[in-house]
Design a protein around this motif. Structure first.
Motif, PDB file in Angstrom:
ATOM      1  N   ILE A 117       0.854  -1.186   0.000  1.00  0.00           N
ATOM      2  CA  ILE A 117       0.000   0.000   0.000  1.00  0.00           C
ATOM      3  C   ILE A 117       0.891   1.237   0.000  1.00  0.00           C
ATOM      4  O   ILE A 117       1.889   1.299   0.732  1.00  0.00           O
ATOM      5  CB  ILE A 117      -0.895   0.032   1.259  1.00  0.00           C
ATOM      6  N   ARG A 118       0.500   2.218  -0.794  1.00  0.00           N
ATOM      7  CA  ARG A 118       1.186   3.506  -0.815  1.00  0.00           C
ATOM      8  C   ARG A 118       0.138   4.604  -0.755  1.00  0.00           C
ATOM      9  O   ARG A 118      -1.024   4.395  -1.078  1.00  0.00           O
ATOM     10  CB  ARG A 118       2.005   3.685  -2.101  1.00  0.00           C
ATOM     11  N   LEU A 119       0.586   5.782  -0.378  1.00  0.00           N
ATOM     12  CA  LEU A 119      -0.266   6.958  -0.464  1.00  0.00           C
ATOM     13  C   LEU A 119       0.603   8.179  -0.554  1.00  0.00           C
ATOM     14  O   LEU A 119       1.797   8.132  -0.287  1.00  0.00           O
ATOM     15  CB  LEU A 119      -1.237   7.055   0.716  1.00  0.00           C
ATOM     16  N   TYR A 120      -0.003   9.273  -0.973  1.00  0.00           N
ATOM     17  CA  TYR A 120       0.692  10.552  -0.931  1.00  0.00           C
ATOM     18  C   TYR A 120      -0.122  11.495  -0.074  1.00  0.00           C
ATOM     19  O   TYR A 120      -1.321  11.310   0.098  1.00  0.00           O
ATOM     20  CB  TYR A 120       0.941  11.124  -2.332  1.00  0.00           C
ATOM     21  N   VAL A 121       0.563  12.470   0.489  1.00  0.00           N
ATOM     22  CA  VAL A 121      -0.095  13.415   1.385  1.00  0.00           C
ATOM     23  C   VAL A 121       0.523  14.791   1.165  1.00  0.00           C
ATOM     24  O   VAL A 121       1.727  14.904   0.914  1.00  0.00           O
ATOM     25  CB  VAL A 121       0.047  12.967   2.868  1.00  0.00           C
ATOM     26  N   ASP A 122      -0.314  15.804   1.236  1.00  0.00           N
ATOM     27  CA  ASP A 122       0.163  17.176   1.128  1.00  0.00           C
ATOM     28  C   ASP A 122       1.140  17.449   2.267  1.00  0.00           C
ATOM     29  O   ASP A 122       0.876  17.092   3.416  1.00  0.00           O
ATOM     30  CB  ASP A 122      -1.035  18.134   1.198  1.00  0.00           C
ATOM     31  N   GLN A 129       0.009  13.025   8.288  1.00  0.00           N
ATOM     32  CA  GLN A 129       1.306  12.352   8.266  1.00  0.00           C
ATOM     33  C   GLN A 129       1.570  11.632   9.581  1.00  0.00           C
ATOM     34  O   GLN A 129       2.115  10.520   9.599  1.00  0.00           O
ATOM     35  CB  GLN A 129       2.409  13.362   7.977  1.00  0.00           C
ATOM     36  N   SER A 130       1.188  12.244  10.669  1.00  0.00           N
ATOM     37  CA  SER A 130       1.361  11.634  11.979  1.00  0.00           C
ATOM     38  C   SER A 130       0.541  10.347  12.100  1.00  0.00           C
ATOM     39  O   SER A 130       1.024   9.335  12.619  1.00  0.00           O
ATOM     40  CB  SER A 130       0.949  12.642  13.059  1.00  0.00           C
ATOM     41  N   VAL A 131      -0.678  10.387  11.600  1.00  0.00           N
ATOM     42  CA  VAL A 131      -1.533   9.187  11.621  1.00  0.00           C
ATOM     43  C   VAL A 131      -0.893   8.078  10.797  1.00  0.00           C
ATOM     44  O   VAL A 131      -0.804   6.930  11.245  1.00  0.00           O
ATOM     45  CB  VAL A 131      -2.946   9.514  11.091  1.00  0.00           C
ATOM     46  N   TYR A 132      -0.450   8.388   9.587  1.00  0.00           N
ATOM     47  CA  TYR A 132       0.134   7.366   8.716  1.00  0.00           C
ATOM     48  C   TYR A 132       1.381   6.750   9.356  1.00  0.00           C
ATOM     49  O   TYR A 132       1.595   5.546   9.276  1.00  0.00           O
ATOM     50  CB  TYR A 132       0.466   7.953   7.343  1.00  0.00           C
ATOM     51  N   THR A 133       2.186   7.567  10.007  1.00  0.00           N
ATOM     52  CA  THR A 133       3.376   7.058  10.686  1.00  0.00           C
ATOM     53  C   THR A 133       2.986   6.119  11.828  1.00  0.00           C
ATOM     54  O   THR A 133       3.574   5.048  11.983  1.00  0.00           O
ATOM     55  CB  THR A 133       4.232   8.229  11.214  1.00  0.00           C
ATOM     56  N   ARG A 134       1.981   6.508  12.614  1.00  0.00           N
ATOM     57  CA  ARG A 134       1.531   5.655  13.723  1.00  0.00           C
ATOM     58  C   ARG A 134       1.005   4.306  13.232  1.00  0.00           C
ATOM     59  O   ARG A 134       1.078   3.306  13.943  1.00  0.00           O
ATOM     60  CB  ARG A 134       0.428   6.352  14.529  1.00  0.00           C
ATOM     61  N   LEU A 135       0.483   4.280  12.002  1.00  0.00           N
ATOM     62  CA  LEU A 135      -0.041   3.035  11.444  1.00  0.00           C
ATOM     63  C   LEU A 135       1.060   2.162  10.839  1.00  0.00           C
ATOM     64  O   LEU A 135       0.784   1.096  10.308  1.00  0.00           O
ATOM     65  CB  LEU A 135      -1.114   3.327  10.397  1.00  0.00           C
ATOM     66  N   GLY A 136       2.296   2.643  10.894  1.00  0.00           N
ATOM     67  CA  GLY A 136       3.417   1.832  10.422  1.00  0.00           C
ATOM     68  C   GLY A 136       3.847   2.122   8.999  1.00  0.00           C
ATOM     69  O   GLY A 136       4.668   1.399   8.446  1.00  0.00           O
ATOM     70  N   MET A 137       3.319   3.186   8.397  1.00  0.00           N
ATOM     71  CA  MET A 137       3.728   3.547   7.045  1.00  0.00           C
ATOM     72  C   MET A 137       4.997   4.393   7.121  1.00  0.00           C
ATOM     73  O   MET A 137       5.210   5.130   8.077  1.00  0.00           O
ATOM     74  CB  MET A 137       2.610   4.304   6.329  1.00  0.00           C
ATOM     75  N   ASN A 138       5.829   4.278   6.092  1.00  0.00           N
ATOM     76  CA  ASN A 138       7.102   4.977   6.037  1.00  0.00           C
ATOM     77  C   ASN A 138       7.030   6.037   4.940  1.00  0.00           C
ATOM     78  O   ASN A 138       6.825   5.714   3.778  1.00  0.00           O
ATOM     79  CB  ASN A 138       8.205   3.966   5.739  1.00  0.00           C
ATOM     80  N   GLY A 139       7.235   7.292   5.298  1.00  0.00           N
ATOM     81  CA  GLY A 139       7.195   8.370   4.328  1.00  0.00           C
ATOM     82  C   GLY A 139       8.554   8.905   3.957  1.00  0.00           C
ATOM     83  O   GLY A 139       8.658   9.995   3.398  1.00  0.00           O
ATOM     84  N   GLU A 140       9.595   8.169   4.243  1.00  0.00           N
ATOM     85  CA  GLU A 140      10.951   8.681   4.054  1.00  0.00           C
ATOM     86  C   GLU A 140      11.575   8.322   2.715  1.00  0.00           C
ATOM     87  O   GLU A 140      12.593   8.885   2.345  1.00  0.00           O
ATOM     88  CB  GLU A 140      11.848   8.144   5.174  1.00  0.00           C
ATOM     89  N   HIS A 141      10.962   7.428   1.945  1.00  0.00           N
ATOM     90  CA  HIS A 141      11.655   6.862   0.802  1.00  0.00           C
ATOM     91  C   HIS A 141      11.425   7.622  -0.507  1.00  0.00           C
ATOM     92  O   HIS A 141      12.353   7.784  -1.285  1.00  0.00           O
ATOM     93  CB  HIS A 141      11.250   5.398   0.640  1.00  0.00           C
TER      94      HIS A 141
END
Length: 151
Positions: A117-122, A129-141
């Motif tokens: 699963i991927r997503l983009y966020v403004d 972004q905080s929610v996505y991080t808490r759910l285990g998604m990585n936005g660093e790549h």
């Protein structure tokens, strides 16, 4: 009790309402309702464009998201992109999106042809972004770039 389900054509109006509200809230955009409604309907008319998933409380739709597909040659399978996330303001902070995300994640885990699963966020949407991080998604790549025609 919150129930999670796949969207149906009878949900077009509420999904369009959510997207109008989201565009105003997140990007200060006023979308054209007709174009937007036709765009939502197009997903139901041609499932190769995507799928909608919804959260309901007491028979009322309180959140939605859309899935689109990306073929990954690296992984020899599809990646689901989460787009168009919206949760009614009075239900935010109650883990509604977390439940919707978990519903989608379980579908991906159960299907060997799906790779992730991927997503983009403004960038300005720090709370999301905080929610996505808490759910285990990585936005660093990755960073997303775009060019869009204007209407």
């Amino acid at each position: 009790m919150i129930d999670y389900r796949e969207g149906t054509p009878s949900d077009v109006s509420v999904i369009a309402d959510f997207q109008l509200a989201m565009a105003r809230e997140t990007e200060e955009l006023d979308l054209d309702r007709r174009i937007l409604t036709d765009g939502v309907q197009a997903v139901f008319d041609d499932p190769s464009r995507g799928r909608y998933f919804l959260a309901e409380s007491d028979g009322t739709v309180i959140a939605s998201l859309m899935i689109t597909y990306e073929w990954s040659d690296w992984r020899n399978g599809n990646v689901w992109w989460i787009q168009s996330v919206y949760v009614r303001p009075e239900f935010r902070g109650q883990r509604v999106y977390a439940g919707l995300y978990e519903h989608v994640k379980q579908l991906v885990q159960a299907n060997d042809a799906l790779r992730g699963i991927r997503l983009y966020v403004d960038r300005r949407n720090v709370s999301a972004q905080s929610v996505y991080t808490r759910l285990g998604m990585n936005g660093e790549h990755y960073q997303v770039f775009e060019w869009m025609k204007t209407f």
